[in-house]
Motif scaffolding. Sequence first.
Motif, short mmCIF file in Angstrom:
data_model
loop_
_atom_site.label_atom_id
_atom_site.label_comp_id
_atom_site.label_asym_id
_atom_site.label_seq_id
_atom_site.Cartn_x
_atom_site.Cartn_y
_atom_site.Cartn_z
N PHE A 111 0.82 -1.21 0.00
CA PHE A 111 0.00 0.00 0.00
C PHE A 111 0.85 1.26 0.00
CE2 PHE A 111 -2.45 -3.39 1.79
CZ PHE A 111 -3.72 -3.22 1.27
N ASP A 112 0.31 2.31 -0.61
CA ASP A 112 0.96 3.62 -0.51
C ASP A 112 0.53 4.28 0.80
OD1 ASP A 112 -1.57 4.79 -0.93
OD2 ASP A 112 -1.05 5.63 -2.89
N SER A 113 1.04 5.45 1.06
CA SER A 113 0.76 6.12 2.34
C SER A 113 -0.70 6.55 2.47
CB SER A 113 1.68 7.33 2.51
OG SER A 113 1.47 8.25 1.47
N ASN A 114 -1.45 6.56 1.38
CA ASN A 114 -2.87 6.92 1.41
C ASN A 114 -3.79 5.71 1.53
OD1 ASN A 114 -2.67 9.81 1.16
ND2 ASN A 114 -1.90 9.42 -0.90
N GLY A 115 -3.20 4.54 1.74
CA GLY A 115 -4.00 3.34 1.94
C GLY A 115 -4.50 2.70 0.66
N LEU A 116 -4.00 3.15 -0.48
CA LEU A 116 -4.37 2.54 -1.76
C LEU A 116 -3.36 1.45 -2.10
CD1 LEU A 116 -5.19 5.84 -3.64
CD2 LEU A 116 -6.84 4.14 -2.86
N MET A 117 -3.85 0.35 -2.63
CA MET A 117 -2.97 -0.77 -2.95
C MET A 117 -2.20 -0.44 -4.24
SD MET A 117 -3.82 -4.84 -3.27
CE MET A 117 -4.97 -4.78 -1.91
N GLN A 118 -0.87 -0.45 -4.13
CA GLN A 118 -0.06 -0.15 -5.30
C GLN A 118 0.49 -1.39 -5.98
OE1 GLN A 118 2.68 2.65 -3.64
NE2 GLN A 118 3.88 1.10 -2.57
N LYS A 119 0.52 -2.51 -5.24
CA LYS A 119 0.97 -3.78 -5.82
C LYS A 119 0.13 -4.91 -5.26
CE LYS A 119 5.63 -2.26 -6.67
NZ LYS A 119 7.04 -2.48 -6.52
N ARG A 120 -0.23 -5.84 -6.15
CA ARG A 120 -0.97 -7.03 -5.76
C ARG A 120 -0.41 -8.19 -6.57
NH1 ARG A 120 -5.14 -9.80 -8.40
NH2 ARG A 120 -6.31 -11.18 -7.02
N PHE A 121 0.12 -9.18 -5.87
CA PHE A 121 0.66 -10.37 -6.52
C PHE A 121 -0.15 -11.56 -6.03
CE2 PHE A 121 4.27 -7.40 -6.08
CZ PHE A 121 4.43 -7.11 -7.42
N ALA A 122 -0.86 -12.23 -6.95
CA ALA A 122 -1.75 -13.33 -6.58
C ALA A 122 -1.32 -14.62 -7.27
CB ALA A 122 -3.18 -13.00 -6.94
N SER A 123 -1.19 -15.67 -6.48
CA SER A 123 -0.96 -17.02 -6.99
C SER A 123 -2.22 -17.81 -6.70
CB SER A 123 0.24 -17.67 -6.30
OG SER A 123 1.40 -16.93 -6.58
N ILE A 124 -2.80 -18.42 -7.73
CA ILE A 124 -4.12 -19.03 -7.60
C ILE A 124 -4.15 -20.39 -8.31
CG2 ILE A 124 -6.60 -18.71 -8.02
CD1 ILE A 124 -5.91 -15.67 -8.42
N ASN A 125 -4.79 -21.36 -7.66
CA ASN A 125 -5.01 -22.68 -8.25
C ASN A 125 -6.50 -23.02 -8.16
OD1 ASN A 125 -2.18 -23.49 -8.65
ND2 ASN A 125 -2.13 -23.31 -6.43
N ASP A 126 -7.04 -23.61 -9.21
CA ASP A 126 -8.45 -23.98 -9.25
C ASP A 126 -8.62 -25.49 -9.10
OD1 ASP A 126 -9.84 -21.41 -10.06
OD2 ASP A 126 -8.33 -21.57 -11.63
N LEU A 127 -9.66 -25.85 -8.38
CA LEU A 127 -10.00 -27.24 -8.15
C LEU A 127 -11.45 -27.44 -8.58
CD1 LEU A 127 -9.41 -30.03 -6.77
CD2 LEU A 127 -10.29 -28.99 -4.67
N SER A 128 -11.69 -28.40 -9.45
CA SER A 128 -13.06 -28.73 -9.84
C SER A 128 -13.75 -29.40 -8.65
CB SER A 128 -13.02 -29.67 -11.05
OG SER A 128 -14.32 -30.03 -11.42
N ILE A 129 -14.97 -28.96 -8.33
CA ILE A 129 -15.73 -29.54 -7.22
C ILE A 129 -17.15 -29.85 -7.68
CG2 ILE A 129 -14.37 -28.40 -5.41
CD1 ILE A 129 -16.71 -26.38 -5.11
N LYS A 130 -17.82 -30.69 -6.94
CA LYS A 130 -19.24 -30.95 -7.16
C LYS A 130 -20.03 -29.92 -6.38
CE LYS A 130 -18.43 -35.82 -7.75
NZ LYS A 130 -18.37 -37.11 -7.11
N GLU A 131 -21.23 -29.64 -6.83
CA GLU A 131 -22.05 -28.63 -6.15
C GLU A 131 -22.23 -28.94 -4.68
OE1 GLU A 131 -26.15 -26.07 -6.69
OE2 GLU A 131 -25.79 -27.79 -8.01
#
Length: 136
Positions: A111-131
């Motif tokens: 975050f910058d000093s004003n509380g705004l996110m300046q960087k976001r790094f996301a690692s994501i994996n998907d898993l198939s599921i049944k309802e």
Amino acid sequence: MEQKLPLPPFSYETAIEKIQLAEDAWNSQDPERVSKAYTVDSEWRNRNQFVNGRNEIAQFLTQKWKKEKNYKLKKEYWAHTENRIAVRFEYEYQDVDGNWFRAYGNENWEFDSNGLMQKRFASINDLSIKEEERKL
């Protein structure tokens, strides 16, 4: 001057608050609302995509939620420092063909000093599921 409370440096309590605000915004599935939490020149890595700035963030999220129906997200605190927060998350969604998925991941936020996110790094994996396996 544009600010997004709470501001850094973060305490445990304000980090938790920031995470809950982010979860609430993402669950609104409102790309404009979500994009306003980021700096105008924010840098993202989302899986294998690189997104830069609020306009691209809003476009990215618009496309995301066209493909991910019945979206529900839960974020959890992992760690924080003065202007950084790490979260783990999971979300569930249904694709356009009606198949259900649960996505797991980690995000690192700066975050910058004003509380705004300046960087976001996301690692994501998907898993198939049944309802019937849905948790959220």
